[in-house]
Design an enzyme around this catalytic site. Structure first.
Site, PDB file in Angstrom:
ATOM      1  N   HIS A 263      47.344   5.409  79.753  1.00 17.37           N
ATOM      2  CA  HIS A 263      46.794   5.424  81.108  1.00 17.37           C
ATOM      3  C   HIS A 263      47.338   6.607  81.898  1.00 17.37           C
ATOM      4  O   HIS A 263      46.658   7.154  82.763  1.00 17.37           O
ATOM      5  CB  HIS A 263      47.142   4.133  81.861  1.00 17.37           C
ATOM      6  CG  HIS A 263      46.415   2.927  81.356  1.00 17.37           C
ATOM      7  ND1 HIS A 263      46.852   2.201  80.272  1.00 17.37           N
ATOM      8  CD2 HIS A 263      45.283   2.307  81.784  1.00 17.37           C
ATOM      9  CE1 HIS A 263      46.027   1.189  80.057  1.00 17.37           C
ATOM     10  NE2 HIS A 263      45.072   1.232  80.963  1.00 17.37           N
ATOM     11  N   ASP A 336      37.758   3.828  75.193  1.00 21.81           N
ATOM     12  CA  ASP A 336      38.578   3.210  76.230  1.00 21.81           C
ATOM     13  C   ASP A 336      38.192   3.880  77.548  1.00 21.81           C
ATOM     14  O   ASP A 336      37.418   4.857  77.569  1.00 21.81           O
ATOM     15  CB  ASP A 336      40.060   3.398  75.912  1.00 21.81           C
ATOM     16  CG  ASP A 336      40.941   2.323  76.539  1.00 21.81           C
ATOM     17  OD1 ASP A 336      40.483   1.640  77.475  1.00 21.81           O
ATOM     18  OD2 ASP A 336      42.099   2.184  76.101  1.00 21.81           O
TER      19      ASP A 336
END
Length: 616
Positions: A263, A336
């Protein structure tokens, strides 16, 4: 714009339902034979089915094709009437006011639900939102049902909370070692999601977590043994898909050995090709054999598989060469989130979606700017960098998935089933029984446990109170204290946090003076953590102390003097209630470590191996 004269999804939570949902006959008429074109009879062969799907694709405009490739967030509890704050956020981030406007403008093929996007207030609201989204999409020219998805892994990642059933997370299931429990989890969760109009769950996590310092996977993985992980991944896939919900194995080619969170950074996996085959690939092969509907890519660099330095999400050698050609996977490949730093490090947001499609991706998940990404793909086709045939390949896979999961016949939620499906007594009881089979007793010197209310009547529960993954459970100390009180103890809770100050530690020690026993909830204890000080000071009081590691089982390595320790692998209520029953001796601990715990002073040596676990 959608025709709202027939009613819209509710803007008032669960107090009313959408009573004007189109009938199935009306849907079929409005979509001009869509179901007939896409629903393949059981006796028809694949070639005939694909011919029908390709016929539908040939009637799409280029803009519609581009939209089918995207799965995006949208803010609000209603497709047409969200709160003003959500309208404002939608305008800022997406350039539209509502989900209805989003679909009309971009013709997206999927929407992902998040609690933080205010999509998931309660089951009836979720069902109404789902139906509102479907109505808007089907009202468009050549309208298609939307694939509605969410991250309902259970345990540490859960977007829909109570009253939905919250089950133990992956590492807890790994500790229970039961394929039946993994399959039951998928079946229960899938049935509840489908009742609320959610058709795809980005679960299970197929990563093999071999790095205790992994900040992003950890307890989201079933464990460190690739064969055990593979068996549970396959079982959960079958459970979800038996309930009509598409499962998703993630994060290919394997995110289990990294100390960087994708992330916020760009992880590099240093495994050799041989190690990848023996470790990371094993659960993905099992998921493919189980017929998994979709595979999610990882934003990780894997030099042994592709030396270009590109993340796997943008790697043709990884996605086409290995996943498609070597592993033989022809289902949907989804990225993702494209808003994560791991995929944005090398290229701009306008290049990432184009490169992902060139690598072999089918669905583009949650780009930071949908407008930038959508126009980038459109431009790439118009200038010849991408061909329309390439888009058609991905759309065909997406439509196959929608047909296989019944969206083309019945895309609607099932609000009439919510009361007898979502969070039922039977489902909740099953979750409790599964959790009892996962709680792991790591240490129990001098028979410290179980506690006895006749001997340790007054129990002080202290420790960390991390926010609930679902936003609807906890705090852990309060849940443990309440559960112990129900079991005959006089338990009180004192939250000391993940980094207790000296004053907070003193307060806990003083409170322990009035208790017969102490329970300490720990959360990711490190060498320099003041949680260690808290535990040591409480041990020095002479009171019996039991530690409950509410996330990582690795905490015990930092607490060498502890005489009793349980691992729950997550801090939602279902795991904590099971831990309380184990503390009280109402059930015997049955879990076994699905990962090894290394010594803190010498990480090359194991303190406890895979399979370790005590009982009474």
């Amino acid at each position: 714009m959608p025709d709202t004269s027939t009613g819209s999804d509710t803007g008032t939570g669960s107090t009313r339902r959408d009573t004007a949902r189109p009938s199935r006959r009306a849907v079929l008429a409005a979509t001009a034979g869509l179901t007939a074109a896409l629903t393949v009879p059981a006796a028809a062969d694949a070639a005939d089915g694909d011919r029908r799907l390709r016929g539908l694709i040939s009637r799409m405009t280029l803009e519609e094709k581009v939209g089918q490739l995207f799965v995006t967030r949208v803010y609000g509890h209603s497709a047409t009437a969200p709160d003003q704050a959500d309208i404002d956020t939608n305008l800022k981030e997406l350039g539209v006011r509502t989900a209805a406007e989003l679909i009309a403008k971009y013709r997206v093929g999927g929407i992902i639900y998040f609690a933080w996007a205010h999509n998931t207030r309660d089951p009836h609201q979720i069902a109404a939102l789902s139906d509102g989204i479907q109505r808007v999409s089907l009202d468009q020219p050549r309208g298609l049902p939307v694939l509605i998805a969410t991250d309902q892994e259970h345990g540490a990642v859960c977007r829909i909370g109570k009253p939905a059933t919250l089950l133990p997370g992956a590492m807890a299931i790994g500790a229970g070692r039961s394929r039946s429990d993994a399959r039951t989890l998928g079946r229960i969760s899938g049935a509840e999601l489908r009742a609320m109009g959610v058709h795809q769950d980005y679960a299970p996590d197929a990563d093999v977590n071999v790095n205790p310092a992994n900040p992003v996977i950890g307890v989201r993985s079933f464990g460190a043994d690739p064969d055990a992980v593979a068996a549970l991944v396959a079982a959960e896939v079958r459970g979800y898909q038996s309930a009509g919900v598409a499962a998703c194995a993630k994060h290919f080619p394997g995110h289990g050995d990294t100390s960087v969170d994708s992330h916020y950074g760009f992880p590099v996996i240093t495994h050799s090709r041989e190690l990848w085959e023996r470790l990371d690939a094993v659960p993905f092969r099992a998921a493919i054999r189980a017929g998994v509907d979709s595979v999610m890519t990882g934003h990780i660099q894997f030099p042994a598989l592709d030396g270009s330095g590109d993340p796997a999400t943008l790697s043709r050698p990884v996605l086409t060469g290995i996943l498609r050609e070597e592993l033989g996977y022809d289902g949907v490949v989804i990225t993702d989130s494209l808003g994560m730093q791991g995929v944005r490090t090398k290229y701009g947001d306008d290049r990432v979606p184009v490169l992902a499609l060139k690598a072999g991706v089918d669905q583009l998940l949650n780009p930071p700017s949908l407008d930038v990404a959508w126009h980038a793909v459109l431009t790439a086709v118009r200038n010849g960098e991408l061909t329309e045939d390439r888009l058609d390949e991905s759309i065909l896979r997406i439509l196959r998935l929608k047909a296989r999961r019944g969206l083309l016949d019945h895309p609607w939620a099932r609000p009439d089933r919510i009361g007898r499906t979502v969070g039922t007594k039977a489902h909740l009881a099953t979750a409790d029984r599964i959790a009892e089979r996962t709680t792991t007793l790591l240490v129990n010197e001098d028979r410290t446990l179980p506690f006895d209310p006749r001997r340790e009547q007054r129990v002080l529960v202290v420790g960390a109170d991390p926010a609930s993954p679902s936003g609807t459970t906890g705090p852990p100390t309060g849940v443990l204290a309440a559960a112990l009180t129900e079991l005959g103890f006089a338990a009180t809770a004192l939250s000391t946090g993940t980094a207790p100050s000296a004053a907070t530690v003193d307060k806990a020690v003083t409170a322990a003076g009035n208790a017969d026993a102490v329970v300490v909830a720990t959360y990711n204890v490190t060498a320099g953590s003041s949680q260690r000080t808290l535990v040591d000071r409480l041990l020095a009081t002479g009171r019996p102390v039991a530690v409950v590691a509410v996330r990582n089982p690795y905490d015990i390595a930092q607490l060498p003097d502890v005489r009793a320790c349980l691992a729950t692998y997550c801090w939602t209520d279902v795991e904590l209630r099971a831990a309380a029953r184990v503390l009280a001796g109402r059930v015997a601990p049955r879990g076994r470590l699905p990962v090894p715990v290394q010594r803190a002073d010498d990480p090359s040596r194991e303190l406890y191996p895979i399979g370790h676990g005590l009982t009474y």
